[in-house]
Design a protein around this motif. Structure first.
Motif, PDB file in Angstrom:
ATOM      1  N   LYS A  35      -0.376 -56.976   9.059  1.00  0.00           N
ATOM      2  CA  LYS A  35       0.056 -56.555  10.395  1.00  0.00           C
ATOM      3  C   LYS A  35      -0.217 -57.722  11.337  1.00  0.00           C
ATOM      4  O   LYS A  35      -1.203 -58.308  11.533  1.00  0.00           O
ATOM      5  N   SER A  94      -3.115 -53.186  16.139  1.00  0.00           N
ATOM      6  CA  SER A  94      -2.141 -53.831  15.383  1.00  0.00           C
ATOM      7  C   SER A  94      -1.877 -52.978  14.189  1.00  0.00           C
ATOM      8  O   SER A  94      -0.880 -53.063  13.736  1.00  0.00           O
ATOM      9  N   GLU A 114       3.569 -55.884  14.483  1.00  0.00           N
ATOM     10  CA  GLU A 114       4.727 -55.882  13.342  1.00  0.00           C
ATOM     11  C   GLU A 114       4.115 -56.445  12.228  1.00  0.00           C
ATOM     12  O   GLU A 114       3.052 -56.768  11.829  1.00  0.00           O
ATOM     13  N   ARG A 115       5.259 -56.098  11.145  1.00  0.00           N
ATOM     14  CA  ARG A 115       5.022 -56.639   9.750  1.00  0.00           C
ATOM     15  C   ARG A 115       4.672 -57.978   9.804  1.00  0.00           C
ATOM     16  O   ARG A 115       5.442 -58.850  10.488  1.00  0.00           O
TER      17      ARG A 115
END
Ligand code: HEM
Ligand SMILES: [Cu+2]
Lengths: 378, 580
Positions: B430, B502, B507-508
Motif C-alpha cells: 500500500k 494507508s 493505493e495499491r
C-alpha cells in the motif's frame, strides 16, 4: 503449519517447479551440499558463542587467581584429582566414540552408529555420576559458594546433613525406571523399533550409577588427605578472624541500629565499612578498646568464607555450566539415537550427527581446560 | 536515468501484482498460520508488531519521566515513594527501549523481512531457528512485564553492582528476561551470517550485495560475538543474588567494577548493534532517493566491518571515572577516537552521494536527511565524552543522556522510521500519504531537537542524570525539553496514523515505487511467499541507469535494451527446471 507447507507445494506446482528435492532437503535449499554447509557454518558460529560464554567465567577465574593466588592454591587441594582425571578420561573416550559415530553415519553403518551414540551417551552418564559424588561430598562439607559456605576446618564432616547424593540421584533413578519400563513394555509388545531405542538408553541410564560407584570407590581413598595435610600445615589462626572486628566508634553504632531489614542503603554502607576494615586487616593499629591483639601472620588461613568462598563460587559456576552443557548434549544424543534407529542418516545427509559431534567435542575441550585450571595447578 | 520517458521499443520488466494465493500476507489464513509460520516475511511482520508495541509502552514511560521533570520538585509522582517510582520508571523505560525495541528493531523486524529478499534467496538458512528467535523475544518480553508487575526494577538498564545485588526489586526476573532476549539476538545474528554466506544466488557476489546487507552482516558479527558475554554476566549476576557467589560482591572479596567491565564489553558493541543497521538503511535510502549510485561503496562496506571490530576495544570509555588505571583510561580514550573514523567516513560518503543527485524529497528521504543531521551531532558529542578531561565533568550528566539519545533516537529510531516508510509499500502493498509522511518527519525532527538539545546544555551545567528532582536554576531548560517530548510524541502518532491509514485507504503499491535497483524491488509488492520463482538475475544494486519512471502507471520500471532480451516469459512446462 501443515497447511502452509501444503500451500507452498501447490504453488510451486503452479509455477512449474520441480520435485526432485529429496525428503531430507529443506525447501529453501537448492542442494544437499548447500544445506550441509549452512548447518556447518551455523554450528561453528554457535560454538564461537559458547566459547565466549565460557570466556566470561575464564576471565573471572583469571582475575581472582591473579588477585588471590594463595586462595586458589589452598582450595584446589579440596578437589579430588583422581575423580577429575577419571572424568577427563571418560570424556576423551566419549569424544572418540562420537567421532566414530560421525564416521558410521557417513558410510551408512546404522548399527555401528547406534552403538557409538550409545557409548557416547554412557560416557556422558558416567561423567555425571562421578560429578554427583564430587558435588554431594563438597556440599556436605560446606564447601559452597561464598554466601552459603560453612566449612569448618575443625569439624570438616558435620554429622547432621541432608543426603545430597540421594537428591541428585533421584531424577536419574526415575529416569532409569522410566526407560526400563519402556524397554519391558516394548519387549512385551514386540515393537522392534521401540526395543531398539530403549535398549541402548537403558544401558546409558544405568551408567550414571556406574559413575556413582566409581566415584564412591575413588573418593573414599581420595585426596582428602592432601587437604587435611594442608590444613595441618596452615597455622590455625582463628585469632586472625578475631582481629577483624568493627571499630566500635560511636558512629558505626548508630549506623548499625539504623541498618534494619529494609534499609539496604545503610546495610551496604555498613558492610562496605566492614570490608574496608577487613582489607586494612591487621596492618593498621586502630583506636578503640575491642580490638584483639593484632596478629600479622605470613601464612594466613585461606579456608574462610570470604576467601575460599569465591574459589568455590567459580568452581561451581564453571563446572555447573559445563554440566548443563553435558545435559543438553545428552538430550541431543538421545534425539540422534532415535533418528539413527529410524535410519534417517545417509552419506548425503549426516549433518545432524556431525553438528552434535562438534558440539560434543567442544564440551569435552572445555573440560580439558577446566580440569587443569581447577584441579591441577597448585 | 529515472527522469526521462521510457525509451520506446525496449523491453519493460515489471512483475505486476501478486495474486491472493501468492501474496505472503494472504496465501494461508488463520492465526495459527501466522503463529507457526516459517516464512521469514511473516516472522518479520510479527517482530514489527512486537517491537512497535514495546516502543509504545516504553514511550509512555518516557513521557512520564519528562512530565515529572516539568517541575523542580517533581510534578507527577508524589508522596514518600515518589523517588522510588521515578527510579522504576526510568529503569523500565531504558531497559525496554534497549533490549526489547532498539536492538531487535531494524535487524530482527526489518532484517528478517529484507535479508532473504534482497539477497535473492527463498528464506533464511534456518527458518525454525528464526521462529524460535521470535518466541524467545516474546518470552523475554513476558519476563520484563513480570518484573514490572512483581516489584518493579530500579537499577537502571545497566544493572550495576553492588546496587543490583542488594536492591529489593525484581532484578532476577528482569535479568532473566535480558538473558533470554540475548539468545534471541544471537540466533538472529547467526541465522543472518549463515544466510548471507551460503544462500547467495549465482551472481550475487559480496560486492554486489546492497549495503543494508553489509551492515546486517557486520551487526550479526557483533550479535554473535558480544551477546554471549552479556549472557554469562547476567547469569553470574543472577547467581550472585541467589547464591551470593561473591564474584561481584566486595563482602566476599569480589569486585563490583568487574561487573562493569563485563557489562560494557557487551553493551558498547551493542550500541553498534543498534546503529550499524541504521547505517545500512541510510546508505540505501540516500542512494535510491537521490537516484544516484552510492558514493564509495567499498568504503561504506568495509567501514561497517571496521566499526564492528573496533567496537570491541573501547568499552572502557564508560568507566573512565570508575577507577581504572591512568594508562588504561588513556588507551581506551585513544581507541574511542579511532572508532569514530569509520562513522565519519560513512557520513561523508552519504553527502557525496547526494551531491548532484536528483533528490526526491519523499518521506523516507526526509528521515534520511534528518538522520544525517542528528547522527552527526550525536557522534561528535561522543568525542567530548571520549576525551578524558571533559568526560570527568560530563560523565553521568544530562550531556550523556543527550548524546546517546541523539545516536539512538536521532540515529536508530529515525532511520527505523525511514526504513519503515521506504519498505512499507513492499511489505504491505500500500502507498501512504506522502504529505502526511513528510509532515510526521518534520514534526519528529523538530520535537526531537527541542527535547534533547537543551539536555546538552543542562548536562554541561552540571545537571546529573537519573535524578527525580533538580535545582530550580535548571527549570526552564527542563520545561523546554518536556514540551519537545510532547511534540515528538505527536509526530510519532502522526507517523503511525499515516501508516495505518494507508492499510485501509492506501493505493495499491507498484512493485517499484521509488526506483530502487536492489532485488526486493524486482518482486511484486507484497512479495509472493516464495520470494522469487527462480534465482533472480543479479545486477549492480546501485546502477539506476535502466530504471525509468513510467508516468502513466505511476511506477518505476526496469527497461532492458532490445539486444539484451532474454527468451520472453513463457509458461514453462512442469519439471522444466530440473537442474539440481
Ligand atoms: C561516534 C562515536 C561514539 C563515541 C565516540 C561515543 C562515546 C561515548 C562515551 C565516551 C560514552 C560514555 C559517557 C559517560 O558515561 O561518561 C558514551 C555513552 C553512551 N553512548 Fe556513545 N559514543 C559514540 C556513538 C554511540 C552510538 C552510535 C550509540 C548508540 C546507538 C551510543 C550510545 C551510547 C549510550 C547508550 C551511552 C550511555 C550508556 C549509559 O551510561 O547508560 N554511542 N558514548
Ligand atoms: Cu560506548
Amino acid at each position: 503449519m501443515s497447511t502452509i507447507e501444503a500451500a507452498a507445494e501447490n504453488a510451486h506446482d503452479a509455477h512449474g517447479h520441480d520435485h526432485d528435492h529429496p525428503s531430507f532437503l529443506a525447501h529453501h535449499f537448492d542442494t544437499p551440499e548447500q544445506q550441509f554447509d549452512s548447518g556447518k557454518l551455523g554450528i561453528w558460529l554457535f560454538l564461537v558463542t559458547e566459547i565466549l560464554f565460557f570466556s566470561g567465567m575464564f576471565c573471572a577465574y583469571a582475575i581472582f587467581r591473579m588477585l588471590r593466588p594463595d586462595v586458589f592454591e589452598g582450595c584446589s587441594q579440596f578437589l579430588n584429582t583422581k575423580l577429575g582425571a577419571i572424568n577427563t578420561g571418560v570424556l576423551l573416550f566419549s569424544s572418540l566414540t562420537m567421532a566414530w559415530a560421525v564416521r558410521c553415519s557417513q558410510v551408512k553403518q546404522d548399527r555401528g552408529l547406534v552403538a557409538m551414540l550409545a557409548a557416547t551417551l554412557s560416557c556422558a552418564m558416567i561423567f555425571l555420576g562421578v560429578k554427583a559424588i564430587e558435588y554431594s561430598h563438597k556440599w556436605e562439607m560446606g564447601l559452597l559458594p561464598a554466601g552459603l559456605y560453612f566449612y569448618d576446618p575443625a569439624n570438616p564432616h558435620p554429622e547432621s546433613h541432608t543426603n545430597y547424593l540421594f537428591y541428585i540421584c533421584l531424577p536419574f533413578m526415575i529416569l532409569l525406571g522410566g526407560v526400563v519400563a519402556w524397554l519391558v513394555v516394548s519387549l512385551a509388545t514386540r515393537n522392534k523399533f521401540h526395543v531398539q531405542c530403549a535398549m541402548p538408553l537403558t544401558v546409558a541410564a544405568a551408567c550414571f550409577f556406574v559413575g556413582i560407584g566409581l566415584g564412591m570407590v575413588l573418593e573414599s581413598g581420595g585426596s582428602e588427605h592432601a587437604a587435611d595435610e594442608y590444613q595441618a600445615h596452615a597455622t590455625t589462626e582463628l585469632e586472625q578472624t578475631a582481629a577483624i572486628q568493627l571499630v566500635s566508634s560511636g558512629e558505626s553504632e548508630v549506623l548499625e541500629s539504623l541498618a534494619t531489614e529494609s534499609n539496604t542503603g545503610i546495610q551496604s554502607e555498613l558492610s562496605a565499612r566492614q570490608r574496608q576494615l577487613e582489607n586494612a586487616g591487621t596492618a593498621i593499629v586502630q583506636e578503640g578498646d575491642e580490638i584483639a591483639g593484632a596478629i600479622v601472620s605470613v601464612e594466613e588461613n585461606v579456608m574462610t568464607q570470604r576467601k575460599a568462598g569465591v574459589f568455590f563460587s567459580i568452581y561451581y559456576c564453571m563446572t555447573g555450566v559445563h554440566a548443563i552443557h553435558i545435559l543438553v548434549g545428552i538430550g541431543f544424543l538421545v534425539w540422534l539415537l532415535v533418528r539413527a534407529v529410524r535410519q534417517d542418516f545417509n552419506p548425503q545427509y549426516f549433518g545432524p550427527v556431525d553438528y552434535v559431534g562438534l558440539y560434543w567435542h567442544l564440551v569435552d575441550l572445555i573440560w580439558i581446560y577446566l580440569f587443569p585450571l581447577l584441579y591441577l595447578i597448585r | 536515468m529515472s527522469a526521462g520517458s521510457i525509451p520506446s521499443g525496449d523491453q519493460i520488466k515489471d512483475p505486476g501484482y501478486p495474486t491472493a494465493s501468492e501474496n505472503y500476507l494472504t496465501n494461508s489464513k488463520g492465526a495459527l498460520s501466522w503463529l507457526f509460520t516459517l516464512d521469514h516475511k511473516r516472522i518479520g511482520v510479527m517482530y514489527l508488531i512486537g517491537v512497535m508495541t514495546a516502543f509504545f509502552a516504553a514511550g509512555l514511560l518516557a513521557l512520564l519521566i519528562r512530565l515529572h521533570l516539568f517541575r523542580p520538585d517533581g510534578a507527577v509522582f508524589t508522596g514518600p515513594e515518589a523517588n522510588n517510582w521515578y527510579n522504576q520508571v526510568f529503569t523500565l523505560h531504558g531497559a525496554i527501549m534497549v533490549f526489547l525495541f532498539i536492538i531487535p528493531s531494524i535487524p530482527a523486524a526489518l532484517g528478517n523481512f529484507l535479508v532473504p529478499v534482497m539477497l535473492g534467496a527463498k528464506d533464511v538458512a534456518f527458518p525454525r531457528l528464526n521462529l524460535s528467535s521470535f518466541y524467545l523475544w516474546v518470552f523475554g518480553a513476558i519476563f520484563f512485564v513480570g518484573a514490572l508487575m512483581a516489584s518493579g526494577l530500579d537499577t537502571g538498564w545497566t544493572f550495576y553492582t553492588p546496587y543490583s545485588t542488594t536492591t529489593d526489586t525484581s532484578v532476577i526476573l528482569a535479568t532473566s528476561g535480558a538473558f533470554i532476549l540475548g539468545f534471541s539476538s544471537i540466533f538472529t545474528g547467526l541465522n543472518f551470517i549463515v544466510t548471507i554466506n551460503t544462500m547467495r544466488p549465482p551472481g550475487m557476489t559480496w560486492f554486489r550485495m546492497p549495503l543494508f546487507l553489509w551492515a546486517t552482516y557486520a551487526t550479526s558479527i557483533i550479535q554473535v560475538l558480544a551477546t554471549p558475554v552479556l549472557g554469562i554476566t547476567l547469569l553470574l549476576l543472577i547467581a550472585e543474588r541467589v547464591m551470593h557467589i561473591g564474584i561481584f560482591d566486595p563482602e566476599f572479596n569480589g569486585d563490583p567494577v568487574t561487573f562493569q567491565h563485563f557489562f560494557w564489553f557487551y553493551s558498547h558493541p551493542a550500541v553498534y548493534i543498534m546503529i550499524l543497521p541504521a547505517f545500512g538503511v541510510i546508505s540505501d535510502l540516500i542512494s535510491v532517493h537521490s537516484h544516484k549510485r552510492i558514493f564509495g561503496y567499498r568504503f561504506i562496506a568495509y567501514s561497517s566491518i571496521a566499526i564492528a571490530l573496533l567496537g570491541f576495544l573501547v568499552w572502557g570509555h564508560h568507566m573512565f571515572t570508575a577507577g581504572m588505571g591512568p594508562m588504561t583510561t588513556i588507551i581506551f580514550s585513544a581507541l574511542t577516537f579511532t572508532v569514530s573514523v569509520p562513522s565519519a567516513i560513512k557520513v561523508f560518503n552519504w553527502l557525496a552521494t547526494m551531491y548532484k543527485g536528483s533528490i526526491s524529497l519523499t518521506t523516507p528521504m526526509c528521515f534520511a536527511i534528518a538522520f544525517i543531521f542528528l547522527f552527526t551531532i550525536g557522534g561528535l558529542t561522543g568525542l567530548h565524552l571520549g576525551t578524558l578531561a571533559t568526560d570527568m565533568h560530563l560523565h553521568d550528566t544530562y550531556f550523556v543522556v543527550a548524546h546517546f539519545h541523539y545516536v539512538m533516537v536521532g540515529g536508530t529510531l529515525v532511520s527505523f522510521l525511514g526504513a519503515l516508510f521506504h519498505w512499507w509499500p513492499k511489505m504491505f502493498g500500500k502507498m501512504y500519504s506522502e504529505t502526511g509522511g513528510r509532515l510526521a518527519a518534520v514534526i519528529i525532527f523538530l520535537g526531537f531537537n527541542l527535547t534533547f538539545l537543551p539536555q546538552f546544555v543542562l548536562g554541561s551545567r552540571g545537571m546529573p542524570r537519573r535524578y527525580a528532582t533538580y535545582d530550580p536554576e535548571f527549570q526552564t531548560l527542563h520545561q523546554i525539553s518536556t514540551i519537545g517530548t510532547l511534540l515528538l510524541g505527536v509526530g510519532l502518532l502522526v507517523a503511525l496514523f499515516v501508516l495505518l491509514r494507508s492499510l485501509v485507504k492506501g493505493e495499491r503499491a507498484p512493485a517499484n515505487p521509488w526506483g530502487g535497483a536492489t532485488l526486493e524491488w524486482q518482486c511484486t509488492s507484497p512479495p509472493p511467499f516464495y520470494n522469487f520463482e527462480r534465482p533472480p538475475a543479479v545486477g549492480d544494486p546501485y546502477d539506476f541507469s535502466d530504471i525509468f519512471w513510467d508516468t502513466e502507471n505511476e511506477r518505476y520500471v526496469t527497461v532492458e535494451p532490445d539486444r539484451k532480451i532474454a527468451p520472453a516469459e513463457q509458461p514453462e512446462p512442469a519439471h522444466a527446471e530440473g537442474t539440481h
